[in-house]
Design a protein around this motif. Structure first.
Motif, PDB file in Angstrom:
ATOM      1  N   GLU A 159      -1.684  -3.911   4.605  1.00  0.00           N
ATOM      2  CA  GLU A 159      -0.503  -3.047   4.588  1.00  0.00           C
ATOM      3  C   GLU A 159      -0.973  -1.598   4.573  1.00  0.00           C
ATOM      4  OE1 GLU A 159       3.169  -5.025   2.500  1.00  0.00           O
ATOM      5  OE2 GLU A 159       1.504  -4.993   1.084  1.00  0.00           O
ATOM      6  N   PRO A 218      -3.275  -9.579   3.745  1.00  0.00           N
ATOM      7  CA  PRO A 218      -2.488  -8.577   4.477  1.00  0.00           C
ATOM      8  C   PRO A 218      -3.162  -7.213   4.441  1.00  0.00           C
ATOM      9  CG  PRO A 218      -1.542  -8.950   2.307  1.00  0.00           C
ATOM     10  CD  PRO A 218      -2.678  -9.930   2.446  1.00  0.00           C
ATOM     11  N   TRP A 227      -2.967  -9.060   9.452  1.00  0.00           N
ATOM     12  CA  TRP A 227      -3.601  -9.928   8.460  1.00  0.00           C
ATOM     13  C   TRP A 227      -4.994 -10.259   8.983  1.00  0.00           C
ATOM     14  CZ3 TRP A 227      -1.061 -12.546   4.130  1.00  0.00           C
ATOM     15  CH2 TRP A 227       0.287 -12.186   3.969  1.00  0.00           C
ATOM     16  N   SER A 241      -0.954 -11.162  13.351  1.00  0.00           N
ATOM     17  CA  SER A 241       0.245 -10.601  12.717  1.00  0.00           C
ATOM     18  C   SER A 241       1.396 -11.567  12.956  1.00  0.00           C
ATOM     19  CB  SER A 241       0.582  -9.206  13.264  1.00  0.00           C
ATOM     20  OG  SER A 241       0.922  -9.263  14.642  1.00  0.00           O
ATOM     21  N   THR A 288       4.127  -6.420   4.910  1.00  0.00           N
ATOM     22  CA  THR A 288       4.268  -7.859   5.140  1.00  0.00           C
ATOM     23  C   THR A 288       5.678  -8.201   5.615  1.00  0.00           C
ATOM     24  OG1 THR A 288       4.821  -8.177   2.797  1.00  0.00           O
ATOM     25  CG2 THR A 288       2.512  -8.483   3.445  1.00  0.00           C
TER      26      THR A 288
END
Length: 283
Positions: free
Chosen positions: A224, A222, A185, A241, A179
């Motif tokens: 990740e 998110p 996302w 993003s 993030t």
């Protein structure tokens, strides 16, 4: 035969439910190093005085340029919006100013071609029921430290439309994506609502056929991932993003695949290839 990545029933269930799937350790360290070193070489060879094309998902005016249209079958270079000063000069070295390189790395460059056409991609696509898949575009995305631009909420099927829709995004992290440095996302399950709008190319250039809906940022989660992870994205999934405001880059290699079995590539897509792409495999 190389390593194949066939999806399990649990993985397919997650993908069908959420519209995305993370596959950890999809690419080896050696594969990542090879692609990053190759891109370093390509950038070193690139002469920025030959083009000043800027990539923006907010302002699509650049897409009326022939340089953008011709990138469908070339290796082309696009700068960040914030790369230039008021006089049109680069604020920092070209290696830290490029937004992305595309859109035919998978076709033209041997290093990216070898990875993009590997058995593991074919196994993955077979798991997703692709019959005659082709890679329609590829991009090396830099998400530069401090100036890596925002990618606004969108659906991949908007830009790469077939009838019926068949686009899948394959987004490989070449560095850890968090993030802090601009990870993806997405709105889980948003693919079930269908395609919202299309990106059309006609005699007036390119444009969306409808205005963008407004999305609630609280609906996004998110994604990740660690370097080497592959994010599989349904073509109707709403994803985005944010700007990279950190001091670390977020390199990624992105492919988009469509099927050519029992469906049609529409003529008003922005990509109008002179030579049809070769399928990864046949039914």
């Amino acid at each position: 035969m190389g390593i194949q990545f066939n999806l399990s029933s649990d993985q397919l269930d997650f993908f069908n439910s959420n519209g995305y799937l993370v596959m950890e350790s999809f690419a080896s360290k050696e594969e990542i190093d090879a692609m990053r070193k190759r891109m370093t070489f390509l950038l070193d060879e690139f002469d920025p005085s030959l083009t000043a094309s800027i990539f923006s998902t907010k302002n699509q005016q650049h897409t009326t340029d022939n340089y953008f249209f011709e990138s469908a079958e070339n290796i082309s270079y696009f700068f960040e919006e914030k790369a230039f000063d008021d006089d049109g000069n680069l604020r920092q070295p070209k290696q830290l100013s490029i937004n992305k390189v595309g859109h035919a790395l998978h076709d033209i460059d041997p290093v990216f071609n070898e990875f993009s056409t590997s058995d593991k991609f074919c196994g993955l696509l077979q798991s997703l029921s692709y019959r005659r898949p082709v890679i329609i575009q590829s991009m090396y995305i830099f998400k530069q430290p401090g100036i890596g631009g925002e990618v606004v909420p969108h659906q991949d099927n908007s830009f790469l439309y077939t009838e019926p829709t068949t686009c899948t995004g394959l987004w490989l992290a070449l560095e850890d994506a968090t993030t802090i440095n601009g990870c993806l996302w997405a709105i889980p399950g948003s693919h079930k609502n269908g395609l919202v709008r299309r990106f059309i190319r006609d005699e007036n250039g390119v444009h969306f056929d409808k205005p963008s809906p407004t999305y609630d940022e609280k609906d996004f989660v998110p994604i990740e991932v660690k370097s080497g992870s592959l994010v599989v994205l349904h073509g109707d999934l709403i994803h985005q993003s944010f700007e990279n405001q950190s001091s670390k880059s977020r390199h990624a290699y992105s492919l988009h695949v469509v099927d050519t079995h029992g469906c049609k590539w529409t003529e008003d897509n922005w990509i109008k290839r002179k030579v049809a792409p070769e399928p990864l495999y046949l039914p």
